[in-house]
Design a protein around this motif. Sequence first.
Motif, PDB file in Angstrom:
ATOM      1  N   ASN A 332      -4.266  -3.916 -16.933  1.00  0.00           N
ATOM      2  CA  ASN A 332      -5.311  -4.309 -17.888  1.00  0.00           C
ATOM      3  C   ASN A 332      -5.803  -5.735 -17.674  1.00  0.00           C
ATOM      4  O   ASN A 332      -6.692  -6.188 -18.405  1.00  0.00           O
ATOM      5  N   ASP A 333      -5.250  -6.416 -16.699  1.00  0.00           N
ATOM      6  CA  ASP A 333      -5.645  -7.798 -16.442  1.00  0.00           C
ATOM      7  C   ASP A 333      -7.012  -7.819 -15.748  1.00  0.00           C
ATOM      8  O   ASP A 333      -7.181  -7.241 -14.670  1.00  0.00           O
ATOM      9  N   GLN A 334      -7.994  -8.481 -16.379  1.00  0.00           N
ATOM     10  CA  GLN A 334      -9.344  -8.527 -15.816  1.00  0.00           C
ATOM     11  C   GLN A 334      -9.403  -9.341 -14.524  1.00  0.00           C
ATOM     12  O   GLN A 334     -10.343  -9.188 -13.734  1.00  0.00           O
ATOM     13  N   ARG A 335      -8.419 -10.192 -14.292  1.00  0.00           N
ATOM     14  CA  ARG A 335      -8.423 -11.004 -13.077  1.00  0.00           C
ATOM     15  C   ARG A 335      -7.959 -10.227 -11.848  1.00  0.00           C
ATOM     16  O   ARG A 335      -8.187 -10.673 -10.716  1.00  0.00           O
ATOM     17  N   VAL A 336      -7.314  -9.095 -12.058  1.00  0.00           N
ATOM     18  CA  VAL A 336      -6.822  -8.288 -10.936  1.00  0.00           C
ATOM     19  C   VAL A 336      -7.976  -7.493 -10.351  1.00  0.00           C
ATOM     20  O   VAL A 336      -8.669  -6.781 -11.081  1.00  0.00           O
ATOM     21  N   PRO A 337      -8.239  -7.589  -9.062  1.00  0.00           N
ATOM     22  CA  PRO A 337      -9.334  -6.810  -8.460  1.00  0.00           C
ATOM     23  C   PRO A 337      -9.113  -5.311  -8.640  1.00  0.00           C
ATOM     24  O   PRO A 337      -7.980  -4.830  -8.665  1.00  0.00           O
ATOM     25  N   TRP A 338     -10.213  -4.602  -8.743  1.00  0.00           N
ATOM     26  CA  TRP A 338     -10.130  -3.159  -8.990  1.00  0.00           C
ATOM     27  C   TRP A 338      -9.415  -2.432  -7.855  1.00  0.00           C
ATOM     28  O   TRP A 338      -8.676  -1.481  -8.093  1.00  0.00           O
ATOM     29  N   ARG A 339      -9.595  -2.883  -6.630  1.00  0.00           N
ATOM     30  CA  ARG A 339      -8.943  -2.192  -5.502  1.00  0.00           C
ATOM     31  C   ARG A 339      -7.426  -2.316  -5.593  1.00  0.00           C
ATOM     32  O   ARG A 339      -6.706  -1.405  -5.192  1.00  0.00           O
ATOM     33  N   HIS A 340      -6.914  -3.431  -6.152  1.00  0.00           N
ATOM     34  CA  HIS A 340      -5.472  -3.574  -6.328  1.00  0.00           C
ATOM     35  C   HIS A 340      -4.971  -2.654  -7.443  1.00  0.00           C
ATOM     36  O   HIS A 340      -3.902  -2.035  -7.331  1.00  0.00           O
ATOM     37  N   GLU A 341      -5.730  -2.559  -8.536  1.00  0.00           N
ATOM     38  CA  GLU A 341      -5.347  -1.652  -9.619  1.00  0.00           C
ATOM     39  C   GLU A 341      -5.366  -0.207  -9.138  1.00  0.00           C
ATOM     40  O   GLU A 341      -4.472   0.585  -9.472  1.00  0.00           O
ATOM     41  N   ARG A 342      -6.374   0.130  -8.355  1.00  0.00           N
ATOM     42  CA  ARG A 342      -6.473   1.506  -7.846  1.00  0.00           C
ATOM     43  C   ARG A 342      -5.281   1.841  -6.956  1.00  0.00           C
ATOM     44  O   ARG A 342      -4.702   2.925  -7.050  1.00  0.00           O
ATOM     45  N   ARG A 343      -4.890   0.901  -6.091  1.00  0.00           N
ATOM     46  CA  ARG A 343      -3.757   1.147  -5.205  1.00  0.00           C
ATOM     47  C   ARG A 343      -2.456   1.309  -6.014  1.00  0.00           C
ATOM     48  O   ARG A 343      -1.609   2.144  -5.699  1.00  0.00           O
ATOM     49  N   GLU A 344      -2.319   0.514  -7.082  1.00  0.00           N
ATOM     50  CA  GLU A 344      -1.123   0.621  -7.926  1.00  0.00           C
ATOM     51  C   GLU A 344      -1.062   1.978  -8.611  1.00  0.00           C
ATOM     52  O   GLU A 344      -0.006   2.618  -8.656  1.00  0.00           O
ATOM     53  N   MET A 345      -2.196   2.444  -9.149  1.00  0.00           N
ATOM     54  CA  MET A 345      -2.222   3.748  -9.819  1.00  0.00           C
ATOM     55  C   MET A 345      -1.988   4.883  -8.834  1.00  0.00           C
ATOM     56  O   MET A 345      -1.330   5.880  -9.157  1.00  0.00           O
ATOM     57  N   MET A 346      -2.501   4.754  -7.618  1.00  0.00           N
ATOM     58  CA  MET A 346      -2.256   5.772  -6.598  1.00  0.00           C
ATOM     59  C   MET A 346      -0.784   5.826  -6.220  1.00  0.00           C
ATOM     60  O   MET A 346      -0.226   6.909  -5.986  1.00  0.00           O
ATOM     61  N   ALA A 347      -0.131   4.658  -6.193  1.00  0.00           N
ATOM     62  CA  ALA A 347       1.297   4.631  -5.862  1.00  0.00           C
ATOM     63  C   ALA A 347       2.115   5.313  -6.957  1.00  0.00           C
ATOM     64  O   ALA A 347       3.054   6.064  -6.675  1.00  0.00           O
ATOM     65  N   ILE A 348       1.764   5.054  -8.230  1.00  0.00           N
ATOM     66  CA  ILE A 348       2.482   5.682  -9.338  1.00  0.00           C
ATOM     67  C   ILE A 348       2.276   7.193  -9.329  1.00  0.00           C
ATOM     68  O   ILE A 348       3.213   7.967  -9.574  1.00  0.00           O
ATOM     69  N   ALA A 349       1.057   7.611  -9.038  1.00  0.00           N
ATOM     70  CA  ALA A 349       0.750   9.046  -9.026  1.00  0.00           C
ATOM     71  C   ALA A 349       1.245   9.744  -7.765  1.00  0.00           C
ATOM     72  O   ALA A 349       1.214  10.984  -7.696  1.00  0.00           O
ATOM     73  N   GLY A 350       1.688   8.970  -6.765  1.00  0.00           N
ATOM     74  CA  GLY A 350       2.192   9.583  -5.537  1.00  0.00           C
ATOM     75  C   GLY A 350       1.119  10.162  -4.659  1.00  0.00           C
ATOM     76  O   GLY A 350       1.349  11.156  -3.958  1.00  0.00           O
ATOM     77  N   ILE A 351      -0.073   9.568  -4.659  1.00  0.00           N
ATOM     78  CA  ILE A 351      -1.195  10.101  -3.866  1.00  0.00           C
ATOM     79  C   ILE A 351      -1.719   9.059  -2.887  1.00  0.00           C
ATOM     80  O   ILE A 351      -2.888   9.076  -2.514  1.00  0.00           O
ATOM     81  N   ILE A 352      -0.861   8.130  -2.465  1.00  0.00           N
ATOM     82  CA  ILE A 352      -1.255   7.199  -1.406  1.00  0.00           C
ATOM     83  C   ILE A 352      -1.524   8.020  -0.140  1.00  0.00           C
ATOM     84  O   ILE A 352      -0.719   8.868   0.243  1.00  0.00           O
TER      85      ILE A 352
END
Length: 537
Positions: A332-352
């Motif tokens: 939820n941190d606005q300073r974190v780039p969207w591509r980093h958030e997307r990569r984190e969510m993909m890692a949690i979901a196991g779809i890297i």
Amino acid sequence: MKDECQVRSKGRERDYSMGTEIGMLGGFGFQGQVTAGDGSDKKGKMGAGYNNLRRKKKKQQCKVGHEEEGSSSNRPELAAFLLALHDTLIAEPLLYLCDNQSLLKAVIRWIGEGGKATLVGAPDVDILAAAIEILRKRIAAGTTTFLVKVKAHRGEPANEGADILSDKAISDPKVGKVGKEWGQRTNRAVFTWKNPCHETGNVSYQDRHSTFDNSVRDEIRKGAAENEVPKHEKRLTGAWRQMSTLRRRYEKWCKGDDIEDCTHKQRYEASYQSMVKVLQQNTWIDDGKFLKLCVQARAEQGNINHPAYGTWTADFILRQNESRAFLGKYLNDQRVPWRHERREMMAIAGIIPVAKWLAKIKQRLDVSRRSCKRVREQRGASTAILPEETYGHTKRAFCDGMATTVTAAHHFIWRHLYASIRAAQTPASKLRVVTPDKESSMNTLWQEEEFEQICSRESLTEKAANIEKTISVKEHEREHYDFDPTMFYENRFWNRRPDGIVINKNHRTLYIIEFKQSSDRHEDFLRVKEDEANERE
């Protein structure tokens, strides 16, 4: 000072007022009208108020309508500004004090040159349009209008007085007897949900209303996630519905019937051991307690090849007694780039998109790590057996293709940890970190005199070789072991590279520091990494 909220021109109160933020800016000497406004939003009710420091009796407050479409502090703040504009002559210069930055952002879009502005989609268009029209007339007349943001609740007389007026506008039944201001509904869809409020250990629910915005979107996502939790828990506790059938089977097997199927019997008893104990004792438990028993049984069984809740993502998110607050804060941190958030969510979901996952969705046939193959070919090593390309493998230093990158990230984190350790040290501390910048092998360290003074190289070699022989040879070490089994254990010890070593000369003691980074997808990840660190130590 807040009880009166007046600016006095004599004595200590004058000195106090001139020492406030607006006083030091010269606001109280402004040649025109000095007003302050504030808005309040409490439990879905909105109120606005303003006071004029030049005209002591020029105060106004009102209830702000439109709460059926959602309430926020921005709307009453804008309403207080419009009240001040209405009660100030067009020809009079105005200094308006507020403690809401959103008000300044909403107004500044309509000041000066720039891109074409529009009111389409503005949440408070009815109030904003009226304020813009008055500002247009003031600009056409050549009258100055200043909007200054002041810090809230800092003892500013003007702002504190406006704050009291806005609060009374909500609580005082005498205010707004005729009706609320700006209460006409729009044709936008309104969403309603219940918001939990935690007070003194009790939880109450408050009805919230809003047109579609970020808060509604977040509540929809939250509700969808909460709706998924029972589905995953039901997969784990589905056997609870078959209680009577399982009891009869258990009693039958205990009597020795159907003993020819011993394998099935052993597998059954191992999987449902904790549940059968409860059934045998005729104890009724709720779903929550039974869920904990099922999770505990899986942990004792040690079966980590299949997820408990149906998916590995559900296992990671629903794991008990582990906070995910830091992960949510990062996403939820606005300073974190969207591509980093997307990569984190993909890692949690196991779809890297690694080879293992691409093969699962039939987009790739080979699951081996291609970068490892290229590196091994460059150094002339065998490529007959290649590791599978999983997300966990790409994050390890054992990956030939990512070893340099992973090692650099490891060193970066370690330097940060070292700086924190050093900042916490007291001047009287006798501890000294020997390898703050980079790792050093044991062989390199024992070339220094201070290490030889603690323990000689010969004594350490003899003792370490005996301990090394108790540690099994890893698969990636097999080639070195086969080449020279006699010197393998001694060489392995002297080539070990601990993350950090802290020395205490007074006590002739060395402390080995190990930093481990690992995926915590499996529940026992911490125990596995602790065993690895203890083995090295």
